[in-house]
Design a protein around this motif. Structure first.
Motif, PDB file in Angstrom:
ATOM      1  N   GLY A   1       0.801  -1.101   0.064  1.00 30.29           N
ATOM      2  CA  GLY A   1       0.027   0.009   0.077  1.00 30.29           C
ATOM      3  C   GLY A   1       0.919   1.288  -0.026  1.00 30.29           C
ATOM      4  N   ASN A   2       1.981   1.277   0.842  1.00 31.96           N
ATOM      5  CA  ASN A   2       2.745   2.325   0.894  1.00 31.96           C
ATOM      6  C   ASN A   2       4.113   2.045   1.627  1.00 31.96           C
ATOM      7  N   GLU A   3       5.087   1.646   0.856  1.00 29.21           N
ATOM      8  CA  GLU A   3       6.286   1.065   1.371  1.00 29.21           C
ATOM      9  C   GLU A   3       6.953   2.200   2.169  1.00 29.21           C
ATOM     10  N   GLU A   4       6.764   3.376   1.957  1.00 20.49           N
ATOM     11  CA  GLU A   4       7.760   4.365   2.859  1.00 20.49           C
ATOM     12  C   GLU A   4       7.015   4.561   4.073  1.00 20.49           C
ATOM     13  N   ALA A   5       5.346   4.656   4.149  1.00 24.53           N
ATOM     14  CA  ALA A   5       4.779   4.834   5.245  1.00 24.53           C
ATOM     15  C   ALA A   5       5.073   3.617   6.120  1.00 24.53           C
ATOM     16  N   ALA A   6       5.038   2.389   5.427  1.00 24.44           N
ATOM     17  CA  ALA A   6       5.301   1.198   6.327  1.00 24.44           C
ATOM     18  C   ALA A   6       6.665   1.267   6.941  1.00 24.44           C
ATOM     19  N   ARG A   7       7.702   1.726   6.391  1.00 24.18           N
ATOM     20  CA  ARG A   7       8.707   1.962   6.978  1.00 24.18           C
ATOM     21  C   ARG A   7       8.977   2.740   7.849  1.00 24.18           C
ATOM     22  N   LEU A   8       8.204   3.922   7.771  1.00 27.92           N
ATOM     23  CA  LEU A   8       8.331   4.893   8.927  1.00 27.92           C
ATOM     24  C   LEU A   8       7.257   4.588   9.895  1.00 27.92           C
ATOM     25  N   SER A   9       6.788   3.205   9.857  1.00 28.43           N
ATOM     26  CA  SER A   9       5.705   2.803  10.970  1.00 28.43           C
ATOM     27  C   SER A   9       6.604   1.755  11.682  1.00 28.43           C
ATOM     28  N   GLY A  10       7.715   1.569  11.493  1.00 32.43           N
ATOM     29  CA  GLY A  10       8.825   0.496  12.219  1.00 32.43           C
ATOM     30  C   GLY A  10       8.687  -0.868  11.481  1.00 32.43           C
ATOM     31  N   ILE A  11       8.179  -0.864  10.328  1.00 31.67           N
ATOM     32  CA  ILE A  11       8.058  -2.477   9.762  1.00 31.67           C
ATOM     33  C   ILE A  11       9.454  -2.441   9.062  1.00 31.67           C
ATOM     34  N   LYS A  12      10.063  -3.555   9.178  1.00 31.03           N
ATOM     35  CA  LYS A  12      11.504  -3.717   8.621  1.00 31.03           C
ATOM     36  C   LYS A  12      11.185  -4.189   7.075  1.00 31.03           C
ATOM     37  N   VAL A  13      10.938  -3.589   6.082  1.00 29.36           N
ATOM     38  CA  VAL A  13      10.557  -3.757   4.984  1.00 29.36           C
ATOM     39  C   VAL A  13      11.481  -4.613   4.383  1.00 29.36           C
ATOM     40  N   ASP A  14      12.831  -4.658   4.441  1.00 29.83           N
ATOM     41  CA  ASP A  14      13.632  -5.519   3.590  1.00 29.83           C
ATOM     42  C   ASP A  14      13.643  -6.949   4.123  1.00 29.83           C
ATOM     43  N   ARG A  15      13.574  -6.968   5.498  1.00 34.48           N
ATOM     44  CA  ARG A  15      13.261  -8.347   6.080  1.00 34.48           C
ATOM     45  C   ARG A  15      11.859  -9.080   5.630  1.00 34.48           C
TER      46      ARG A  15
ATOM     47  N   ARG B   1      17.656   6.536  26.684  1.00 34.23           N
ATOM     48  CA  ARG B   1      17.972   5.630  25.952  1.00 34.23           C
ATOM     49  C   ARG B   1      18.581   6.198  24.766  1.00 34.23           C
ATOM     50  N   ARG B   2      19.860   5.842  24.486  1.00 38.48           N
ATOM     51  CA  ARG B   2      20.540   6.014  23.353  1.00 38.48           C
ATOM     52  C   ARG B   2      19.741   5.417  22.224  1.00 38.48           C
ATOM     53  N   VAL B   3      19.536   6.099  21.069  1.00 38.53           N
ATOM     54  CA  VAL B   3      18.920   5.370  19.787  1.00 38.53           C
ATOM     55  C   VAL B   3      19.897   5.376  18.856  1.00 38.53           C
ATOM     56  N   PRO B   4      20.083   4.274  18.149  1.00 34.12           N
ATOM     57  CA  PRO B   4      21.214   4.008  17.073  1.00 34.12           C
ATOM     58  C   PRO B   4      20.668   4.744  15.882  1.00 34.12           C
TER      59      PRO B   4
ATOM     60  N   ALA C   1      16.413  12.373  10.481  1.00 35.26           N
ATOM     61  CA  ALA C   1      17.481  11.794  11.165  1.00 35.26           C
ATOM     62  C   ALA C   1      17.304  11.328  12.714  1.00 35.26           C
ATOM     63  N   VAL C   2      16.573  12.339  13.415  1.00 37.08           N
ATOM     64  CA  VAL C   2      16.271  11.709  14.711  1.00 37.08           C
ATOM     65  C   VAL C   2      15.496  10.644  14.986  1.00 37.08           C
ATOM     66  N   PHE C   3      14.511  10.410  13.864  1.00 41.60           N
ATOM     67  CA  PHE C   3      13.589   9.334  13.909  1.00 41.60           C
ATOM     68  C   PHE C   3      14.231   8.128  13.476  1.00 41.60           C
ATOM     69  N   GLY C   4      15.373   8.221  13.047  1.00 44.74           N
ATOM     70  CA  GLY C   4      16.157   6.954  12.141  1.00 44.74           C
ATOM     71  C   GLY C   4      15.460   6.716  10.695  1.00 44.74           C
ATOM     72  N   ALA C   5      14.915   7.629  10.411  1.00 44.34           N
ATOM     73  CA  ALA C   5      14.431   7.379   8.896  1.00 44.34           C
ATOM     74  C   ALA C   5      15.446   7.593   8.024  1.00 44.34           C
TER      75      ALA C   5
ATOM     76  N   ALA D   1      13.844   3.547  17.255  1.00 40.40           N
ATOM     77  CA  ALA D   1      13.527   4.978  17.731  1.00 40.40           C
ATOM     78  C   ALA D   1      11.880   4.832  18.252  1.00 40.40           C
ATOM     79  N   MET D   2      11.253   3.836  17.699  1.00 37.21           N
ATOM     80  CA  MET D   2       9.792   3.501  18.020  1.00 37.21           C
ATOM     81  C   MET D   2       9.826   3.038  19.218  1.00 37.21           C
ATOM     82  N   GLU D   3      10.555   2.128  19.551  1.00 41.04           N
ATOM     83  CA  GLU D   3      10.670   1.334  20.738  1.00 41.04           C
ATOM     84  C   GLU D   3      11.025   2.256  21.904  1.00 41.04           C
ATOM     85  N   ALA D   4      12.187   3.334  21.569  1.00 36.76           N
ATOM     86  CA  ALA D   4      12.362   4.193  22.676  1.00 36.76           C
ATOM     87  C   ALA D   4      11.315   5.274  22.929  1.00 36.76           C
ATOM     88  N   GLY D   5      10.268   5.383  22.062  1.00 38.09           N
ATOM     89  CA  GLY D   5       9.196   6.310  22.498  1.00 38.09           C
ATOM     90  C   GLY D   5       9.045   7.463  21.233  1.00 38.09           C
TER      91      GLY D   5
END
Lengths: 323, 500
Positions: free
Chosen positions: A202-216, B314-317, B297-301, B324-328
């Protein structure tokens, strides 16, 4: 704001909505009814079981392709991977002399491995899925020919039972198809991997920015496609009791057609296992029906091409209307 | 009704399930800037799509110079002299400015494209909109402001008599807006009629002559542009909005987010700041100052080369969204549709996106639990929808934004990074988002808010960081600060930088 802007929702009847959502199923029913009127042989138990067996390999391949297409990718290698897996199984069991369960696991593992290679090229090598899997289409087919030296290899008898019919009315390929369909549906609907597939498609970038490890998740997706292809290849070989290096040539296109007829979108994010199942049945019923009506094989290709175009066209028009 | 170059009368447009326009009138005089005002979903987009030939009305009629006209296609609109500049530009990024300006009708010589003439024509058009850019530059290399000017030049090339601009200022900085207004005024004085859509009330008296207000698919009033804001808001939402920026400032607590010496070569350098519990820190600056890049960058994107980010001790890599999400941390990105939402998926799916992993046991997702969590947050945010299964694509901008924020609420993020949180969001939903920010900070969470909307930054932040050319150039308390203070910092450093 008590009155929200512009949401004057007109309720359509639930039946109309259901019909619109399940267009492929409606088409299948119409096809079955039509064919049973046109040909007295169509509705016989033997013929319907025959249709089921014919649909099985396409359907199993297509379930695997559904995962990939839901993520917005494409897998052109499934036909070749199916053949390679069956060849590895047969070669392992007969010339190499492994026990048949080991050979079977090896066959399945080869399918998964091919999928993983596809995924690595796509997720980490950043190749377009079309190119990566086109390359695998060639590589897997070539390896199947190399291993088998171009000739069919006999399948161990235990595995060949997959092509049998239990009692009079239960062809094993149909059982395998149903099981794989249920597995696919459960993966898509219930598991993290499945839900992530929809998000990525649906939206790869949104998925990634929601913490989904897209590559895995892509690794899992293509590995599943490869695994399903291996099962399809083994079922196909079992029906002939031998693995053939040229088996399932072009089946990837049937698989994609089944997925698309079943309502999935090649741009990703949409698709259901049930839809794919219906799509595969439509193709099988159509081929069977045209045979019964003695339509020439040449014309059959024309008809099936037209049906694919129509199915997608109807779906596109419907979506345009509702959006 | 002499003087009306265009009239729309009783326009109706029905979509399946939605009555988008239900009796809209519009009268446009020659040489005026006519503001179209209304909340998202009020029917502005549908109206301009009818005028530009993208939709056909189900009822009503359009007259030009007193004669009824049929606008059945974009070609018809062009022939009538109507040009539309949408928020998503109709430019081909790979082609040059000159090629874009001549798109579809390049000057020809002996049957071949006459590039020299095409570039000469382009240079002339660009001069009219006062943009200094080589016509041979690919459009994709221009910034948004200059792309917009190319769009305007394209309309001029078509000798448009009517120019429709859909939220042209939404993506511009203050300085760029001034420049746009100058061009718009110049066009108006040349006799072009302009339909101007904006959500920024303060722009209306600056640029507009008259205002037509749409609400729920009807035109509810036509008033002079000098109408007070309160009155415009009341017309737009059908009730008064008490306070535009309802910030309740709390006493800040412990630092939740610490950023030290964050550097990414060529993009930003040595950025250090803190955001405390209960605090809203605004980040102001010109577009391109590096604010979004720092946030990502702060968010790890995105990766960075040096520096460190700490959340709640907590240090975020670097480059790890998941950590970053897990850290809040949570990020509400600038590009809502491109990065924030899965548009084709349901509201429930989108709200559950971040918590998908947490709701998984042995590979299986607890979809019931996900759904009830989504229902709760949707209720709390007042997301207006037909149900949790509605496709996000069909929600209005404000409600879409609530969904993006909502997925972080479901996840229980402690530090929210909001990048342009109210861009393209209507007044009503905007205040609701502000109230939510208040609720979060009152509960001890922290908010980092990037915004190009200065009144918003001043109104909603506790402290303001100003960025220019990839560096943090200043910090000031929001109380007592003025737009001029902030702009002075943002601009001064830029000019200093240019001298180097």
């Amino acid at each position: 704001m008590a009155v929200s802007s512009n949401v004057l929702v007109q309720r359509r009847s639930p039946v109309a909505l259901w019909l619109a959502e399940n267009g492929a199923l409606v088409a299948l029913v119409v096809l079955v009814v039509g064919l049973s009127l046109l040909s007295s042989d169509f509705l016989s138990v033997t013929n319907l079981l025959n249709v089921g067996v014919q649909a099985a390999v396409t359907a199993i391949l297509a379930f695997g392709s559904t995962f990939v297409i839901v993520t917005g990718g494409i897998d052109l290698s499934v036909g070749s991977v199916a053949a390679l897996s069956a060849i590895v199984l047969a070669w392992g069991a007969t010339p190499a002399g492994w026990p048949w369960p080991v050979a079977t696991v090896a066959g399945l593992a080869v399918g998964v491995a091919c999928g993983l290679v596809n995924a690595v090229l796509i997720a980490y090598g950043k190749l377009p899925p079309f190119i990566a899997t086109l390359a695998m289409l060639g590589v897997a087919r070539g390896l199947a020919l190399v291993i088998s030296q171009g000739s069919p290899i006999e399948l161990p008898a235990q595995v060949a039972h997959l092509g049998d019919t239990i009692g009079r009315y239960l062809p094993v390929p149909v059982i395998v198809m149903v099981v794989m369909g249920v597995v696919a549906a459960v993966i898509l609907n219930r598991t993290y991997a499945g839900r992530a597939m929809y998000a990525i498609g649906g939206n790869e970038e949104a998925a990634r920015l929601s913490g989904i490890k897209v590559d895995r998740q892509k690794l899992i997706t293509y590995a599943l496609s490869g695994g399903f292809a291996a099962v399809a290849g083994i079922v196909l070989a079992s029906r002939l009791a031998s693995a053939q290096p040229q088996a399932a040539t072009g089946y990837e296109l049937d698989a994609i057609a089944a997925v698309v007829i079943g309502g999935a979108s090649l741009s990703g994010g949409k698709g259901r296992a049930l839809g794919t199942f219906v799509g595969a049945l439509i193709l099988a019923v159509l081929r069977n029906g045209l045979n019964l009506l003695s339509v020439s094989a040449f014309w059959q290709q024309v008809v099936i091409g037209v049906v694919i175009a129509l199915a997608v066209l109807v779906d596109t028009l419907r979506r345009r209307e509702t959006s | 009704m002499t003087g009306d170059i265009l009239r729309a009368e009783g326009l109706r447009k029905q979509f399946p399930g939605v009555l988008a326009l239900d009796g809209v009138d519009l009268s446009l005089r020659a040489g005026e800037v006519h503001v179209l005002l209304g909340e998202n979903g009020a029917g502005k987009s549908t109206l301009i799509k009818i005028l530009s030939g993208a939709y056909h009305p189900d009822g009503g009629r359009v007259l030009m110079d007193g004669r009824p006209v049929r606008i059945r296609s974009a070609g018809d609109a062009r022939a009538l002299g109507i040009a539309t500049i949408y928020q998503e530009f109709n430019l081909v990024p790979q082609l040059t400015v000159a090629e874009n300006l001549a798109l579809g009708r390049p000057p020809r010589r002996f049957g071949l494209v006459d590039r020299a003439r095409m570039e000469r024509d382009a240079a002339g058009l660009l001069a009219r909109v006062d943009v200094r850019v080589d016509p041979r530059t690919p459009v994709g290399r221009l910034g948004i402001a200059r792309m917009q000017m190319v769009e305007i030049a394209k309309a001029l090339a078509l000798e448009a008599r009517i120019l429709i601009m859909d939220e042209p200022t939404a993506v511009l900085t203050t300085g760029e807006v001034e420049k746009l207004f100058a061009i718009v005024r110049q066009l108006r004085d040349e006799g072009v009629s302009i339909v101007f859509i904006t959500h920024h009330l303060e722009e209306i008296p600056q640029i507009g002559d008259r205002v037509t207000v749409l609400r729920d698919g009807r035109s509810v009033a036509e008033v002079p542009a000098s109408t007070p804001h309160d009155e415009l808001v009341r017309l737009m939402v059908g009730r008064p909005i008490d306070q535009q920026y309802p910030r309740k400032r709390a006493r800040p607590g412990e630092p939740l987010l610490k950023v030290r010496g964050l550097t990414r070569r060529g993009v930003f350098a040595d950025v250090s700041f803190e955001v405390r519990a209960g605090e809203v820190v605004g980040v102001a600056g010109l577009v391109g100052a590096g604010r979004t890049e720092v946030a990502r960058a702060v968010f790890g994107a995105d990766h960075y080369d040096a520096g460190e980010v700490t959340v709640n001790g907590r240090r975020v890599p670097p480059g790890d969204v998941h950590a970053a999400m897990e850290a809040g941390l949570g990020l509400v990105p600038e590009d809502r549709k491109g990065q924030g939402l899965v548009l084709g998926a349901a509201v429930a799916e989108n709200l559950g996106l971040v918590t998908l992993r947490d709701a998984t046991r042995a590979g299986f997702v607890d979809r019931k639990g996900q759904r009830s969590a989504a229902a709760k947050v949707a209720g709390r945010l007042g997301i207006r929808m037909a149900g949790l299964d509605q496709e996000v694509r069909t929600l209005s901008g404000g409600n879409q934004q609530k969904v993006v924020i909502g997925k972080w609420l479901v996840a229980g993020a402690r530090v929210l990074i909001l990048d342009e949180p109210t861009r393209g969001v209507d007044v009503g939903a905007r205040v609701e988002i502000y109230q939510l920010v208040n609720e979060l900070t009152a509960a001890g969470d922290a908010v980092l808010m990037i915004s190009s909307d200065l009144p918003e930054v001043l109104g909603m932040s506790d402290r303001i960081l100003v960025m220019a050319r990839g560096r943090l150039v200043g910090e000031l308390p929001a109380a007592g600060a003025t737009q001029d203070d902030v702009m002075a910092m943002a601009v001064a450093e830029v000019e200093g930088g240019r001298v180097q």
